[in-house]
Design a protein around this motif. Structure first.
Motif, mmCIF file in Angstrom:
data_model
loop_
_atom_site.group_PDB
_atom_site.id
_atom_site.type_symbol
_atom_site.label_atom_id
_atom_site.label_comp_id
_atom_site.label_asym_id
_atom_site.label_seq_id
_atom_site.Cartn_x
_atom_site.Cartn_y
_atom_site.Cartn_z
ATOM 1 N N ALA A 65 0.387 -0.673 -0.355
ATOM 2 C CA ALA A 65 -0.041 -0.551 0.126
ATOM 3 C C ALA A 65 0.969 1.475 -0.334
ATOM 4 C CB ALA A 65 -0.892 -0.048 1.065
ATOM 5 N N GLY A 66 0.540 2.278 -1.232
ATOM 6 C CA GLY A 66 1.094 3.460 -0.996
ATOM 7 C C GLY A 66 0.460 4.424 -1.505
ATOM 8 N N HIS A 67 1.768 5.330 -2.071
ATOM 9 C CA HIS A 67 1.667 6.782 -2.441
ATOM 10 C C HIS A 67 2.259 6.943 -4.072
ATOM 11 C CE1 HIS A 67 -0.232 10.491 -3.451
ATOM 12 N NE2 HIS A 67 1.134 11.390 -3.619
ATOM 13 N N ARG A 119 1.484 7.470 6.646
ATOM 14 C CA ARG A 119 2.302 5.946 6.332
ATOM 15 C C ARG A 119 1.199 5.213 8.100
ATOM 16 N NH1 ARG A 119 6.303 3.740 9.710
ATOM 17 N NH2 ARG A 119 6.527 1.608 8.966
ATOM 18 N N LYS A 120 1.546 6.344 9.043
ATOM 19 C CA LYS A 120 0.970 5.486 10.512
ATOM 20 C C LYS A 120 -0.462 5.093 10.422
ATOM 21 C CE LYS A 120 4.803 5.731 12.713
ATOM 22 N NZ LYS A 120 5.210 4.612 12.516
ATOM 23 N N LEU A 143 10.853 -0.503 4.598
ATOM 24 C CA LEU A 143 9.489 0.058 3.584
ATOM 25 C C LEU A 143 10.089 0.375 2.317
ATOM 26 C CD1 LEU A 143 9.797 4.145 5.404
ATOM 27 C CD2 LEU A 143 8.116 2.608 4.856
ATOM 28 N N TYR A 144 9.377 0.217 0.887
ATOM 29 C CA TYR A 144 9.769 -0.130 -0.721
ATOM 30 C C TYR A 144 9.673 1.124 -1.151
ATOM 31 C CZ TYR A 144 8.998 -5.068 0.450
ATOM 32 O OH TYR A 144 8.684 -6.034 0.791
ATOM 33 N N ALA A 202 6.309 2.766 -0.388
ATOM 34 C CA ALA A 202 5.033 1.801 -0.017
ATOM 35 C C ALA A 202 5.538 0.947 1.956
ATOM 36 C CB ALA A 202 4.358 1.321 -1.586
ATOM 37 N N ILE A 203 5.117 -0.347 1.732
ATOM 38 C CA ILE A 203 4.278 -1.182 2.820
ATOM 39 C C ILE A 203 4.078 -1.782 2.613
ATOM 40 C CG2 ILE A 203 3.191 0.436 4.165
ATOM 41 C CD1 ILE A 203 4.876 -0.037 6.467
#
Length: 161
Positions: free
Chosen positions: A16-18, A40-41, A51-52, A76-77
């Motif tokens: 999940a990310g931006h 993120r939190k 973290l990716y 992303a994470i």
């Protein structure tokens, strides 16, 4: 400092990310990560703290390299599910496959030289070619942005020649 690569097979992962579209000439990485870290939190169902930093390059991006050519970059994470993603966070399914994994120690300032070495020197002699899957870096517990002792892993998608 760059290690010799280890060839690994990665399984499919849910992230999940931006994301932002950018070029090397108009690098928006700081903006991307700044936005992601503010949200993120709020992401639920996370797997660990790694973290990716993911790059999606168009076909033949490096064959006809142009620093102004656009690509998509994600911060992303890993997650177990895409339930209840906060606003601004999108799902990303990383398809598994073969990767050359390099351990890198140093600051991000060396990135152009590191990637030039990997793509122009190591790859042509490796017995592998680039695969058209995402490139990514994993920034784990030893990552310290901008610090010379910072460590991360560079994952380059490959397939045998």
């Amino acid at each position: 400092m760059l290690s010799k690569p280890v060839i690994k097979i990665v399984e499919d992962k849910l992230l999940a990310g931006h994301k932002l579209t950018m070029s090397f000439a108009d690098n928006q990485t700081f903006r991307l990560w700044n936005t992601f870290m503010q949200i993120r939190k709020e992401i639920k169902n996370t797997v660990g703290n790694d973290l990716y930093n993911i790059q999606l390059y168009p076909e033949n991006y490096f064959t006809f390299f142009n620093p102004s050519a656009l690509f998509e970059k994600w911060a992303a994470i890993e997650v177990t599910a895409f339930d209840e993603l906060p606003a601004g966070i999108k799902p990303f399914e990383l398809k598994g496959g073969m990767y050359a994994v390099f351990k890198y120690k140093g600051t991000g300032e060396d990135a152009p030289q590191v990637y030039t070495f990997i793509l122009m020197e190591w790859l042509p002699q490796s017995g592998y070619v680039l695969d058209s899957r995402p490139h990514f870096e994993i920034m784990g517990d030893k990552y310290k942005r901008g610090h010379p002792d910072s460590e991360e892993e560079i994952w380059i998608p490959v397939k045998p020649i």
